[in-house]
Motif scaffolding. Structure first.
Motif, PDB file in Angstrom:
ATOM      1  N   CYS A 294      -2.122  -2.319  -9.526  1.00  0.00           N
ATOM      2  CA  CYS A 294      -2.932  -3.031  -8.538  1.00  0.00           C
ATOM      3  C   CYS A 294      -3.984  -3.937  -9.169  1.00  0.00           C
ATOM      4  O   CYS A 294      -4.517  -4.827  -8.500  1.00  0.00           O
ATOM      5  CB  CYS A 294      -3.638  -2.040  -7.622  1.00  0.00           C
TER       6      CYS A 294
ATOM      7  N   VAL B   9      -4.930  -2.053  -0.429  1.00  0.00           N
ATOM      8  CA  VAL B   9      -3.673  -1.805  -1.146  1.00  0.00           C
ATOM      9  C   VAL B   9      -3.921  -0.873  -2.324  1.00  0.00           C
ATOM     10  O   VAL B   9      -3.171   0.085  -2.553  1.00  0.00           O
ATOM     11  CB  VAL B   9      -3.035  -3.132  -1.613  1.00  0.00           C
TER      12      VAL B   9
ATOM     13  N   ALA C 297       0.826  -1.211   0.000  1.00  0.00           N
ATOM     14  CA  ALA C 297       0.000   0.000   0.000  1.00  0.00           C
ATOM     15  C   ALA C 297       0.860   1.261   0.000  1.00  0.00           C
ATOM     16  O   ALA C 297       0.559   2.235  -0.703  1.00  0.00           O
ATOM     17  CB  ALA C 297      -0.924  -0.006   1.217  1.00  0.00           C
TER      18      ALA C 297
ATOM     19  N   ALA D 272      -4.800  -1.721   5.158  1.00  0.00           N
ATOM     20  CA  ALA D 272      -4.249  -2.974   4.649  1.00  0.00           C
ATOM     21  C   ALA D 272      -3.775  -3.849   5.798  1.00  0.00           C
ATOM     22  O   ALA D 272      -4.012  -5.065   5.830  1.00  0.00           O
ATOM     23  CB  ALA D 272      -3.097  -2.694   3.692  1.00  0.00           C
TER      24      ALA D 272
ATOM     25  N   HIS E 170      -4.109   2.637  -1.422  1.00  0.00           N
ATOM     26  CA  HIS E 170      -2.869   3.150  -0.816  1.00  0.00           C
ATOM     27  C   HIS E 170      -3.032   3.408   0.679  1.00  0.00           C
ATOM     28  O   HIS E 170      -2.403   4.317   1.230  1.00  0.00           O
ATOM     29  CB  HIS E 170      -2.400   4.430  -1.518  1.00  0.00           C
ATOM     30  N   ASP E 171      -3.861   2.613   1.335  1.00  0.00           N
ATOM     31  CA  ASP E 171      -4.149   2.801   2.751  1.00  0.00           C
ATOM     32  C   ASP E 171      -3.403   1.735   3.552  1.00  0.00           C
ATOM     33  O   ASP E 171      -3.915   0.627   3.765  1.00  0.00           O
ATOM     34  CB  ASP E 171      -5.658   2.709   2.988  1.00  0.00           C
ATOM     35  N   SER E 172      -2.203   2.061   4.020  1.00  0.00           N
ATOM     36  CA  SER E 172      -1.375   1.099   4.740  1.00  0.00           C
ATOM     37  C   SER E 172      -2.031   0.624   6.028  1.00  0.00           C
ATOM     38  O   SER E 172      -1.969  -0.561   6.372  1.00  0.00           O
ATOM     39  CB  SER E 172      -0.005   1.696   5.051  1.00  0.00           C
TER      40      SER E 172
END
Length: 226
Positions: A111, A192, A102, A200, A195-197
């Motif tokens: 992705c 992912v 992510a 994720a 882009h949200d770590s």
């Protein structure tokens, strides 16, 4: 042929045997506890007994095959504690893989294969194609690790051992347990792609919590005695 070239050829044959056995495990052609017959394997794979035995030693070191002086080689089976121990090791590595993927901020095109794999897992779970499901599951994790870009993670994450465990329990799960497992991959892939770590990481944690819940629900007969 030089000694170095002979060694490279033996190593290549050994790797080919190991890959074939792992694929047979994922597809259900080999199951935990099954005895491996050397004549059948050497004939089917077109390799020497030496290459086969070298491959079996490598697989034994990875916990995939058990070697016995009297019984020969057979596919390992995990007791309940070994499964839980494996999950304790795998979870933090899988959470790291998801966070890295992510945080790498891949674009949507990068992705898309991961999202497609998650959708494919849901389809395979619904259709009952267990061998294909386990093969796609391995592909999902390989892509997740690749997206994160940490080459060392690929070396240490115990995916082959996890393939063995999933094969062992897959046919003994209920439809709701299988559905819960498959949906976990959709949540991971979506986080992912966004882009949200943090999400994720949370999705992987939830996925493993569901797996542990399933392990607690399975009957003792699924696992050999420790």
């Amino acid at each position: 042929m030089s000694e170095m070239a002979q060694e490279a050829e033996r190593r290549s044959a050994s790797d080919r045997v190991a890959d074939a056995i792992l694929q047979d495990i994922r597809m259900g052609r080999l199951v935990p506890g099954q005895h491996l017959l050397e004549p059948e394997l050497t004939a089917r794979l077109g390799i020497s007994r030496g290459s086969l035995r070298e491959a079996l030693k490598h697989l034994a070191a990875d916990g995939i095959v058990s070697l016995s002086r009297f019984r020969g080689a057979y596919i390992a089976a995990l007791d309940r504690k070994s499964v839980l121990d494996l999950l304790d090791v795998l979870e933090p590595l899988a959470r790291l893989a998801a966070r890295l993927a992510a945080a790498a901020s891949p674009d949507r095109a990068q992705c898309e294969p991961l999202l497609e794999s998650a959708a494919r897992l849901a389809e395979l779970q619904a259709s009952g194609k267990r061998g294909e499901y386990l093969t796609e599951r391995r592909r999902f994790y390989d892509m997740l690790v690749d997206l994160g870009g940490n080459s060392e993670l690929a070396r240490v994450i115990p995916l082959s051992r996890t393939d063995l465990f999933r094969t062992q329990v897959e046919s003994r799960q209920t439809d709701s347990q299988r559905h819960r497992h498959a949906m976990g991959y959709t949540r991971i892939a979506t986080a992912v792609a966004e882009h949200d770590s943090a999400e994720a990481d949370k999705a992987v944690a939830g996925h493993f919590a569901g797996t542990r819940e399933t392990m607690a629900e399975l009957a003792d007969e699924v696992f050999p005695a420790s």
